[in-house]
Design an enzyme around this catalytic site. Structure first.
Site, PDB file in Angstrom:
ATOM      1  N   LYS A  97      71.166  29.584 113.248  1.00  0.00           N
ATOM      2  CA  LYS A  97      70.712  29.679 114.639  1.00  0.00           C
ATOM      3  C   LYS A  97      70.836  31.118 115.179  1.00  0.00           C
ATOM      4  O   LYS A  97      70.022  31.536 116.002  1.00  0.00           O
ATOM      5  CB  LYS A  97      71.477  28.674 115.513  1.00  0.00           C
ATOM      6  CG  LYS A  97      71.128  27.211 115.190  1.00  0.00           C
ATOM      7  CD  LYS A  97      69.658  26.888 115.518  1.00  0.00           C
ATOM      8  CE  LYS A  97      69.328  25.414 115.407  1.00  0.00           C
ATOM      9  NZ  LYS A  97      67.947  25.098 115.836  1.00  0.00           N
TER      10      LYS A  97
ATOM     11  N   ASP B 295      55.382  19.580 106.534  1.00  0.00           N
ATOM     12  CA  ASP B 295      56.724  20.083 106.228  1.00  0.00           C
ATOM     13  C   ASP B 295      56.713  21.573 106.545  1.00  0.00           C
ATOM     14  O   ASP B 295      56.049  22.359 105.864  1.00  0.00           O
ATOM     15  CB  ASP B 295      57.036  19.839 104.742  1.00  0.00           C
ATOM     16  CG  ASP B 295      58.427  20.314 104.362  1.00  0.00           C
ATOM     17  OD1 ASP B 295      59.045  21.075 105.152  1.00  0.00           O
ATOM     18  OD2 ASP B 295      58.890  19.945 103.272  1.00  0.00           O
TER      19      ASP B 295
ATOM     20  N   TYR C 289      75.224  26.419 109.872  1.00  0.00           N
ATOM     21  CA  TYR C 289      74.303  26.066 110.969  1.00  0.00           C
ATOM     22  C   TYR C 289      74.260  27.198 111.989  1.00  0.00           C
ATOM     23  O   TYR C 289      73.184  27.641 112.410  1.00  0.00           O
ATOM     24  CB  TYR C 289      74.774  24.752 111.614  1.00  0.00           C
ATOM     25  CG  TYR C 289      73.911  24.279 112.761  1.00  0.00           C
ATOM     26  CD1 TYR C 289      72.613  23.818 112.556  1.00  0.00           C
ATOM     27  CD2 TYR C 289      74.408  24.274 114.069  1.00  0.00           C
ATOM     28  CE1 TYR C 289      71.832  23.378 113.617  1.00  0.00           C
ATOM     29  CE2 TYR C 289      73.631  23.829 115.130  1.00  0.00           C
ATOM     30  CZ  TYR C 289      72.338  23.386 114.904  1.00  0.00           C
ATOM     31  OH  TYR C 289      71.559  22.948 115.948  1.00  0.00           O
TER      32      TYR C 289
ATOM     33  N   ASN D 296      60.851  23.386 117.351  1.00  0.00           N
ATOM     34  CA  ASN D 296      62.021  22.552 117.656  1.00  0.00           C
ATOM     35  C   ASN D 296      62.655  21.930 116.407  1.00  0.00           C
ATOM     36  O   ASN D 296      63.856  21.685 116.393  1.00  0.00           O
ATOM     37  CB  ASN D 296      61.588  21.450 118.643  1.00  0.00           C
ATOM     38  CG  ASN D 296      62.554  20.301 118.681  1.00  0.00           C
ATOM     39  OD1 ASN D 296      63.582  20.349 119.368  1.00  0.00           O
ATOM     40  ND2 ASN D 296      62.262  19.242 117.930  1.00  0.00           N
TER      41      ASN D 296
HETATM   42  N1  LIG Z   1      71.363  17.267 118.848  1.00  0.00           N
HETATM   43  C1  LIG Z   1      72.090  18.285 119.239  1.00  0.00           C
HETATM   44  O1  LIG Z   1      73.270  18.148 119.615  1.00  0.00           O
HETATM   45  C2  LIG Z   1      71.475  19.667 119.282  1.00  0.00           C
HETATM   46  C3  LIG Z   1      72.102  20.659 120.085  1.00  0.00           C
HETATM   47  C4  LIG Z   1      71.538  21.925 120.175  1.00  0.00           C
HETATM   48  C5  LIG Z   1      70.365  22.204 119.497  1.00  0.00           C
HETATM   49  N2  LIG Z   1      69.770  21.235 118.714  1.00  0.00           N
HETATM   50  C6  LIG Z   1      68.529  21.588 118.047  1.00  0.00           C
HETATM   51  O2  LIG Z   1      67.492  20.822 118.636  1.00  0.00           O
HETATM   52  C7  LIG Z   1      66.427  20.668 117.710  1.00  0.00           C
HETATM   53  C8  LIG Z   1      66.011  19.206 117.670  1.00  0.00           C
HETATM   54  O3  LIG Z   1      67.070  18.452 117.142  1.00  0.00           O
HETATM   55  P1  LIG Z   1      67.391  16.953 117.594  1.00  0.00           P
HETATM   56  O4  LIG Z   1      68.751  16.950 118.138  1.00  0.00           O
HETATM   57  O5  LIG Z   1      66.279  16.397 118.394  1.00  0.00           O
HETATM   58  O6  LIG Z   1      67.499  16.257 116.146  1.00  0.00           O
HETATM   59  P2  LIG Z   1      66.531  15.271 115.356  1.00  0.00           P
HETATM   60  O7  LIG Z   1      66.248  14.071 116.169  1.00  0.00           O
HETATM   61  O8  LIG Z   1      67.170  15.121 114.020  1.00  0.00           O
HETATM   62  O9  LIG Z   1      65.187  16.091 115.264  1.00  0.00           O
HETATM   63  C9  LIG Z   1      64.876  17.008 114.271  1.00  0.00           C
HETATM   64  C10 LIG Z   1      63.387  16.851 113.970  1.00  0.00           C
HETATM   65  O10 LIG Z   1      63.001  17.874 113.062  1.00  0.00           O
HETATM   66  C11 LIG Z   1      62.086  17.315 112.132  1.00  0.00           C
HETATM   67  N3  LIG Z   1      62.146  18.064 110.884  1.00  0.00           N
HETATM   68  C12 LIG Z   1      63.249  18.301 110.134  1.00  0.00           C
HETATM   69  N4  LIG Z   1      62.920  18.995 109.035  1.00  0.00           N
HETATM   70  C13 LIG Z   1      61.572  19.220 109.112  1.00  0.00           C
HETATM   71  C14 LIG Z   1      60.635  19.858 108.253  1.00  0.00           C
HETATM   72  N5  LIG Z   1      61.008  20.424 107.110  1.00  0.00           N
HETATM   73  N6  LIG Z   1      59.333  19.884 108.638  1.00  0.00           N
HETATM   74  C15 LIG Z   1      58.939  19.312 109.804  1.00  0.00           C
HETATM   75  N7  LIG Z   1      59.785  18.689 110.649  1.00  0.00           N
HETATM   76  C16 LIG Z   1      61.082  18.624 110.294  1.00  0.00           C
HETATM   77  C17 LIG Z   1      62.564  15.866 111.944  1.00  0.00           C
HETATM   78  O11 LIG Z   1      61.490  15.011 111.565  1.00  0.00           O
HETATM   79  P3  LIG Z   1      61.189  14.585 110.041  1.00  0.00           P
HETATM   80  O12 LIG Z   1      62.518  14.321 109.407  1.00  0.00           O
HETATM   81  O13 LIG Z   1      60.314  13.409 110.192  1.00  0.00           O
HETATM   82  O14 LIG Z   1      60.486  15.757 109.459  1.00  0.00           O
HETATM   83  C18 LIG Z   1      63.056  15.517 113.346  1.00  0.00           C
HETATM   84  O15 LIG Z   1      62.044  14.904 114.097  1.00  0.00           O
HETATM   85  C19 LIG Z   1      66.934  21.232 116.380  1.00  0.00           C
HETATM   86  O16 LIG Z   1      66.436  22.538 116.215  1.00  0.00           O
HETATM   87  C20 LIG Z   1      68.444  21.270 116.561  1.00  0.00           C
HETATM   88  O17 LIG Z   1      69.043  22.271 115.761  1.00  0.00           O
HETATM   89  C21 LIG Z   1      70.297  19.986 118.616  1.00  0.00           C
END
Ligand SMILES: NC(=O)c1ccc[n+]([C@@H]2O[C@H](COP(=O)([O-])OP(=O)(O)OC[C@H]3O[C@@H](n4cnc5c(N)ncnc54)[C@H](OP(=O)(O)O)[C@@H]3O)[C@@H](O)[C@H]2O)c1
Length: 222
Positions: free
Chosen positions: A153, A58, A149, A84
């Site tokens: 960021k 975590d 959010y 990430n």
């Molecule tokens: N999806 C979009 O539209 C979008 C657009 C721009 C930027 N982003 C950014 O891209 C990044 C990846 O997001 P995603 O879209 O791939 O979403 P996602 O599939 O929800 O991935 C987020 C990951 O972060 C992990 N996580 C969350 N809290 C954590 C913690 N406390 N410790 C360790 N791991 C943790 C989660 O795994 P666990 O829950 O298993 O820990 C999950 O694998 C994020 O920074 C997000 O802000 C996303």
């Protein structure tokens, strides 16, 4: 053994980045809280003849992150860190719960800072190393119903830009990536995006990030 760490590597963009960057390193260290999801990413990497190491963590737990850095640095020559992991909750400000405010700031801001601080000493000892922070276009401009959010960021952007200056001339390269919406589990508990199938795939974005990862400190994918 040369290694790169990817946080949030069990799903979405983190998983895609683990695949994409695996060709540059002998091992990919997969970090996240859900062990089964990390194991699944590891299996997929192994099917591609890549090595992976699962380390459930975590990133909001300062002491656990410190321990992780000590343990992992003993086993691997870690040359890269991709911050990430992230969390988002959306809606008008008054609808955002206290718990979600803490979760966004703790994960996106403090998690990134804790990981970077814990590994920076290790990285300074390498000939060449890098930290890539995954931000979002939410780190470039304000957006309706995304205030907290976006605040988180913008903080990561400020952190990244400051470290670029602080580490100028050192062997540690700092970069930040800014991308628009992606079709990932990020949106599973939200109706902020009406049709997520119209968004980019995380694999496309991961490929684009790697393609643009050529020495510039800002990688922008609109
Ligand atoms: N999806 C979009 O539209 C979008 C657009 C721009 C930027 N982003 C950014 O891209 C990044 C990846 O997001 P995603 O879209 O791939 O979403 P996602 O599939 O929800 O991935 C987020 C990951 O972060 C992990 N996580 C969350 N809290 C954590 C913690 N406390 N410790 C360790 N791991 C943790 C989660 O795994 P666990 O829950 O298993 O820990 C999950 O694998 C994020 O920074 C997000 O802000 C996303």
């Amino acid at each position: 053994m040369s290694a790169i760490i990817v946080t949030g590597a069990g799903t979405g963009l983190g998983k895609a980045l683990a695949v994409e960057y695996s060709s540059n390193f002998e091992t990919v260290i997969l970090i996240g809280r859900t062990k089964e999801a990390l194991e699944q990413t590891k299996r997929e990497l192994e099917e591609m003849n890549k090595q992976a190491f699962v380390y459930p963590l975590d990133i909001t737990d300062y002491e656990a992150v410190q321990r992780a850095a000590e343990e992992l640095a003993q086993q691997f020559t870690i040359q890269g860190l991709i911050n990430n992991a992230g969390y988002g909750a959306f809606g008008p400000l008054e609808s955002i719960t206290e718990s979600d405010i803490h979760k966004m700031l703790d994960t996106n801001v403090k998690g990134t800072i804790f990981m970077t601080k814990a590994f920076i000493t290790v990285f300074k000892e390498q000939n060449q190393s890098f930290i890539l922070n995954i931000v979002s276009t939410a780190g470039l401009r304000g957006k309706v119903n995304e205030s907290v959010y976006v605040a988180s960021k913008f903080a990561v952007r400020g952190f990244s830009e400051s470290l670029v200056k602080e580490l100028e001339g050192s062997n540690v390269e700092i970069k930040a990536a800014y991308m628009g919406g992606m079709d990932t589990p990020f949106w599973d508990d939200s109706d902020h995006i009406k049709d997520k199938s119209r968004l980019r795939s995380p694999m496309d974005v991961a490929k684009k990030i790697r393609e643009l990862d050529d020495g510039r400190f800002e990688i922008i994918i609109e």
